[in-house]
Design an enzyme around this catalytic site. Structure first.
Site, PDB file in Angstrom:
ATOM      1  N   LYS A  77       0.841  -1.208   0.000  1.00 19.27           N
ATOM      2  CA  LYS A  77       0.000   0.000   0.000  1.00 19.27           C
ATOM      3  C   LYS A  77       0.871   1.252   0.000  1.00 19.27           C
ATOM      4  O   LYS A  77       0.665   2.174  -0.784  1.00 19.27           O
ATOM      5  CB  LYS A  77      -0.919   0.018   1.226  1.00 19.27           C
ATOM      6  CG  LYS A  77      -1.882   1.195   1.223  1.00 19.27           C
ATOM      7  CD  LYS A  77      -2.308   1.614   2.593  1.00 19.27           C
ATOM      8  CE  LYS A  77      -1.340   2.579   3.203  1.00 19.27           C
ATOM      9  NZ  LYS A  77      -1.718   3.079   4.514  1.00 19.27           N
TER      10      LYS A  77
ATOM     11  N   ASP B 113      -6.061   0.642   1.246  1.00 17.21           N
ATOM     12  CA  ASP B 113      -5.953   0.779   2.704  1.00 17.21           C
ATOM     13  C   ASP B 113      -7.206   0.177   3.342  1.00 17.21           C
ATOM     14  O   ASP B 113      -8.036  -0.429   2.652  1.00 17.21           O
ATOM     15  CB  ASP B 113      -5.731   2.247   3.108  1.00 17.21           C
ATOM     16  CG  ASP B 113      -7.021   3.042   3.048  1.00 17.21           C
ATOM     17  OD1 ASP B 113      -8.004   2.579   2.424  1.00 17.21           O
ATOM     18  OD2 ASP B 113      -7.060   4.140   3.635  1.00 17.21           O
TER      19      ASP B 113
END
Ligand code: SF4
Length: 213
Positions: free
Chosen positions: A119, A137
């Protein structure tokens, strides 16, 4: 793209027409530090912390000079400060020693830096280098699974699904738009499905509200 996907895409565009990066930074290195700090911490808090940190230590060399003990007082209020300080210093050392002081622009190299997961690497590629990625996320993960866009159980696999569904030029914006939607309406607890323009497309929302399609 199916009609349903086109609707989702358009509704998110309408709801959040100009999503802006949440973290403040002046260089790719500053963004790297900010994203590491943002784990389990609000973007607002990170921006307060990094403003003071980067006034004092704006680049890899000056952050490395702080060392872990010198860095902790700046970042303490972000939580998990011991682990985050260790990751930031270790990453900074690698950047200086192995990458001539520059944050790598390559996904597979980025994820070798301590504290940088997929991420984080995606956020850096998009925001620092304008290279397409689809960071997932906790908000993106929750919203897209509720919408039935992926059934995968890991953020990385969800990201792969999303990349297949949406066109590349929309990845960066959509990632931010899903985050905004997760914060504004599709919260983890008590999502506001009755107010959500995506309800007619959302299996989870319909289950929750027992709405008739
Ligand atoms: Fe989330 Fe409910 Fe909207 Fe579905 S309808 S996206 S569950 S807020």
């Amino acid at each position: 793209m199916t009609k349903r996907i086109l609707f989702i895409d358009q509704i998110l565009k309408d709801l959040y027409p100009h999503p802006k990066p949440f973290l403040k930074f002046k260089t790719p290195y500053q963004l790297l530090v900010a994203v590491i700090l943002s784990a389990q911490c609000t973007d607002k808090r990170v921006n307060i912390v990094t403003r003071k940190l980067f006034e004092n230590s704006p680049d890899p060399k000056s952050v490395l000079d702080l060392g872990v003990p010198g860095l902790i007082p700046f970042i303490r209020s972000c939580g998990y400060f011991n682990a985050k300080a260790k990751h930031i210093i270790a990453s900074t050392k690698m950047i200086l020693e192995d990458f001539q002081g520059q944050v790598p622009k390559d996904f597979n190299t980025l994820i070798t830096l301590p504290g940088v997961g997929e991420k984080t690497a995606g956020v850096i590629l998009i925001q620092a280098f304008h290279i397409p990625a689809f960071p997932v996320d906790t908000h993106v993960f929750r919203v897209v699974r509720r919408l039935g866009l992926s059934k995968e159980k890991s953020p990385n696999k969800v990201s792969s699904d999303l990349k297949k569904i949406f066109s590349k030029d929309r990845w960066a914006q959509l990632s931010m738009q899903f985050i905004l939607h997760g914060r504004r309406l599709c919260m983890a607890r008590n999502p506001k499905c009755q107010e959500c323009p995506l309800l007619f497309l959302c299996p989870e929302g319909q289950k929750r509200t027992k709405a008739v399609v």
